[in-house]
Design an enzyme around this catalytic site. Structure first.
Site, PDB file in Angstrom:
ATOM      1  N   GLU A 252      67.659 -39.554 -41.462  1.00  0.00           N
ATOM      2  CA  GLU A 252      66.581 -39.465 -41.744  1.00  0.00           C
ATOM      3  C   GLU A 252      65.714 -38.761 -40.634  1.00  0.00           C
ATOM      4  OE1 GLU A 252      65.748 -39.318 -44.899  1.00  0.00           O
ATOM      5  OE2 GLU A 252      67.399 -40.697 -45.694  1.00  0.00           O
ATOM      6  N   HIS A 261      70.194 -31.064 -45.969  1.00  0.00           N
ATOM      7  CA  HIS A 261      71.541 -31.417 -46.105  1.00  0.00           C
ATOM      8  C   HIS A 261      72.539 -30.210 -46.010  1.00  0.00           C
ATOM      9  CE1 HIS A 261      69.676 -34.867 -48.632  1.00  0.00           C
ATOM     10  NE2 HIS A 261      70.016 -35.524 -47.534  1.00  0.00           N
ATOM     11  N   THR A 279      77.409 -25.639 -39.648  1.00  0.00           N
ATOM     12  CA  THR A 279      77.857 -26.536 -40.680  1.00  0.00           C
ATOM     13  C   THR A 279      78.452 -26.000 -41.955  1.00  0.00           C
ATOM     14  OG1 THR A 279      75.653 -26.686 -41.668  1.00  0.00           O
ATOM     15  CG2 THR A 279      76.063 -28.225 -40.009  1.00  0.00           C
TER      16      THR A 279
HETATM   17 ZN   LIG Z   1      69.040 -36.833 -46.620  1.00  0.00          ZN
END
Ligand SMILES: [Zn+2]
Length: 764
Positions: A252, A261, A279
């Site tokens: 968070e 995300h 990523t």
């Molecule tokens: Zn999240």
């Protein structure tokens, strides 16, 4: 873009041994979508943030920053002052998590953000389809350190922890945040709750607000992260002793510093997903019956097995800590890596922990800090929040709760003569060793030196001010809690029906507003009579806040059909971009002076609004005639027939327009003036009859009753009964010979209160 979070089937970050149980998710995306729907400015702020980021990503400055961030330094680049607000219900509850548990979370955060977690060895290297990947080298040190504040916004000594007893400890949302928040420009606010309310079917472990909310009027009181206490730290209520550590708060905090995300663009392996390129894109299969994410024991889990995409000119591919390659514009390469289950921002299943941020994620967090959190990390702020000071002991901050019959009395309302127990909830520094209470006017006893005084009575009604002085080794603090307790008269109003043109304090009404809005009397826009009351809306700062009015107490003992009835007018606020309001009005009752409330009726959405949405574009909605009002009527068995019934109209503002309430009535103690034969189950048997018949009926309440017989021309020919009868089944015998009545048609007339019920009978 639909977030898979909304599907309610995804699983949490970090550690869940069994997929089917305890499914939890991050609520950030859902919250973000809700906020964007409410605040068009936020969409623009996000678009601008992405534009700034994309421009930065293609700059030389960015490449230099990436090069620098690969080296771990001893001192953090950024220090962030933290305040933790702990919400709990009753005194002594495990939800009131220990300072040690909070410190364990701060330690976890600092391991996560300094790349010091012990499980970094679990980062994988290898190749997929011949393309090498190296997550060990992709990870970096974010050089961010979190420290609990040592000075509060007023400059007082603090351990950086605020403890709040609240009825809503298990209903975490933005509304709850607003009840305890420190300047979000100066402190990273973390709210720790029992559970988070983000809609049915979702167990949300935490949610954050992205940094580009900063500066929005809607975000000043909600900027930070909210996390359930079972995911905060690694001792106490947070899965004690588990290995590896819970990293929900790290996740968070990543959002709070600008990270998405890795599956952000969902359902597409081709897209850029989270805006950073190191990523690997991941695809979330939303099929509810299948585990959605990797398990730690499947190191090659790879949702985007052919994630080829065009890399633009300044994208950077790392081969090791110091070397990187700039890939030329528009080259299309096969870039196939497994899902980065190690990443703090991904989800996966299994008993393994996230353990890394990537270098590009770190560059993005740094850029967001520089853009949005500059004041927080400034030297001036670090000094004024005390985080550069050595740890020192603090005098306690006085706080208290009350209980009645061992139950927490959240509302802090009680009747005259109710025995109230006070519970010391002081915090900040070591526990108090001496206490001085003053319970305010009309209290018996008036004062106490006990830690938890019991059996305090109030002999009169009114708002009570409580004073508490608490002492520990570091000093004493005295705090005056103005109007901290509402003591209500236990005697109820006992008339047959009450009508209020509008509610007033003089008539015993209690109004609850806040610093943003108070209830106002108005003569402009009333349903009937002289005045009404109004709650002005159309303020973002009100959103998520409850406003209420509480009635005086009514005696409904022996009532047939108690009711509450009132008129209201309300318009949704379409200027915020929504045509359907999510504001909500809840009618409740209490039989113990407001200690506990039960719901009678909830009105929300399109049913709540009394005018078409188009009319509500007026900033200051005023109903112009009675067609712009609606009536709320609650009656019957749901209202207790008790001696001491209060009503509360709770209005939860979600950004709507003005609310008007007018023309209230309550009743009624006798209530027998509109009964019919069915209401009293009237029977005459036999009918027709020759000599005698039985007249049976069921009185809903004790009442003055007469039973008489009339002939066809309306002349009374018999008095069968006249007197007070109790609630329940009654029977009167009608013997026609006693009155000398001949064969023919008659009318039995039963009068109960003001009601007259007539039944035809035939003598033959
Ligand atoms: Zn999240």
């Amino acid at each position: 873009m639909i977030k898979r979070i909304l599907l309610g089937t995804s699983v949490l970050l970090s550690t869940f041994g069994v997929y089917a149980q305890n499914v939890k998710v991050c609520g950030t995306d859902q919250h973000h979508e809700e906020q964007k729907a409410l605040n068009p400015d936020l969409k623009a702020a996000e678009a601008q943030a992405m534009a700034v980021w994309n421009a930065y990503k293609h700059s030389d400055e960015y490449r230099i920053a990436l090069g620098k961030s690969q080296k771990k330094s001893a001192a953090p680049k950024y220090i962030i002052p933290v305040v933790v607000h702990v919400f709990f219900g009753s005194a002594g509850s495990s939800d009131n998590i220990s300072e040690a548990q909070i410190q364990s979370e701060i330690a976890t955060l600092n391991k996560s953000f300094r790349n010091l977690n012990s499980d970094t060895v679990n980062r994988r290297t290898g190749d997929i389809n011949g393309v090498p990947f190296d997550f060990k080298q992709t990870a970096g040190d974010a050089e961010i350190e979190f420290r609990l504040a040592r000075k509060d916004p007023n400059g007082n000594c603090t351990n950086g922890i605020v403890r709040i007893q609240s009825a809503n400890f298990a209903d975490g949302n933005d509304n709850l945040k607003k009840t305890s928040v420190w300047d979000t420009k100066r402190y990273f606010n973390m709210w720790v709750v029992n559970s988070i309310n983000k809609g049915p079917g979702l167990a949300v472990a935490g949610y954050a607000q992205f940094p580009f909310y900063a500066g929005g009027a809607w975000s000043a009181l909600t900027d930070g992260v909210m996390v359930i206490n079972r995911e905060f730290g690694n001792i106490g209520t947070s899965n004690p002793g588990q290995t590896p550590n819970v990293t929900t708060t790290s996740h968070e905090a990543g959002h709070w510093l600008g990270l998405y995300h890795p599956f952000q663009a969902q359902d597409s392996c081709e897209s850029e997903n989270d805006g950073v390129d190191d990523t690997p894109p991941t695809f979330f299969d939303p099929t509810p019956t299948e585990p959605l994410r990797n398990r730690c024991n499947n190191p090659t889990f790879n949702t985007c097995s052919n994630d080829k995409y065009a890399i633009t000119i300044s994208d950077t591919i790392y081969t090791n800590d110091t070397a990187y390659t700039i890939v030329k514009r528009d080259s299309l390469i096969a870039w196939d890596r497994p899902d980065m289950q190690e990443n703090f921002m991904d989800y996966f299943i299994g008993n393994c922990a996230s353990n890394m941020f990537t270098k590009q994620q770190i560059a993005r967090m740094h850029k967001c800090i520089e853009l949005y959190r500059r004041q927080m990390i400034s030297q001036e702020n670090l000094i004024s929040t005390g985080v550069l000071d050595p740890v020192s002991a603090c005098a306690p901050t006085p706080a208290f709760g009350i209980t009645v019959n061992n139950l927490a009395a959240y509302e802090r309302q009680a009747c005259v003569g109710t025995a109230i127990n006070f519970v010391d909830l002081s915090y900040n520094g070591t526990a108090g060793t001496a206490f001085e209470w003053n319970f305010g006017e009309g209290a018996n006893p008036q004062t106490s030196t006990a830690k938890n005084p019991t059996g305090v009575l109030y002999t009169n009604a009114g708002n009570k001010t409580i004073t508490l002085k608490v002492t520990n080794a570091a000093g004493s603090t005295t705090k005056v809690f103005e109007n901290a307790l509402v003591i209500a008269a236990s005697e109820a109003l006992n008339n047959s029906a009450f009508n209020y043109d509008y509610p007033t304090v003089t008539d015993g009404w209690i109004f609850k507003g806040d610093a943003i809005r108070q209830w106002e009397e108005t003569s402009n826009g009333v349903y009937s009579g002289y005045k009404g009351i109004k709650l002005r809306g159309n303020s973002n700062a009100m959103t998520g806040t409850a406003y209420s009015i509480v009635s005086p107490s009514f005696n409904f003992e022996g009532t047939t059909n108690p009711y509450i009835k009132f008129n209201y007018a309300f318009a949704p606020n379409i200027t915020t971009g929504t045509t359907t309001s999510s504001d909500q009005m809840v009618v409740q009752y209490s039989v113990n002076c407001g200690l506990y409330w039960s719901n009678l009726k909830t009105v929300s959405g399109a049913v709540l609004q009394t005018v078409p949405s188009a009319l509500s574009s007026l900033v200051n909605f005023v109903p112009v005639n009675q067609t712009q009002w609606k009536e709320v009527l609650v009656s019957g068995a749901t209202i207790p027939k008790s001696a001491n019934v209060r009503f509360r109209i709770n209005f939860f503002n979600e950004g709507g327009n003005n609310l008007y309430i007018d023309n209230l009535s309550f009743g009624k103690n006798v209530g027998m003036d509109d009964l019919n034969a069915n209401d009293i189950s009237l029977t005459v048997y036999p009918n027709p009859f020759t000599t005698t018949t039985q007249i049976g009926y069921n009185l809903p309440a004790a009442a003055q009753t007469t039973v008489e017989v009339y002939d066809l021309i309306g002349k009374k020919v018999a008095d069968l009964f006249n007197g007070k009868q109790s609630e329940g089944i009654q029977q009167v015998t009608f013997d026609r010979t006693a009155f000398g009545l001949t064969n023919g048609m008659y009318f039995v007339k039963i009068k109960v209160g003001e009601s007259v019920i007539t039944q035809k009978v035939l003598v033959n």
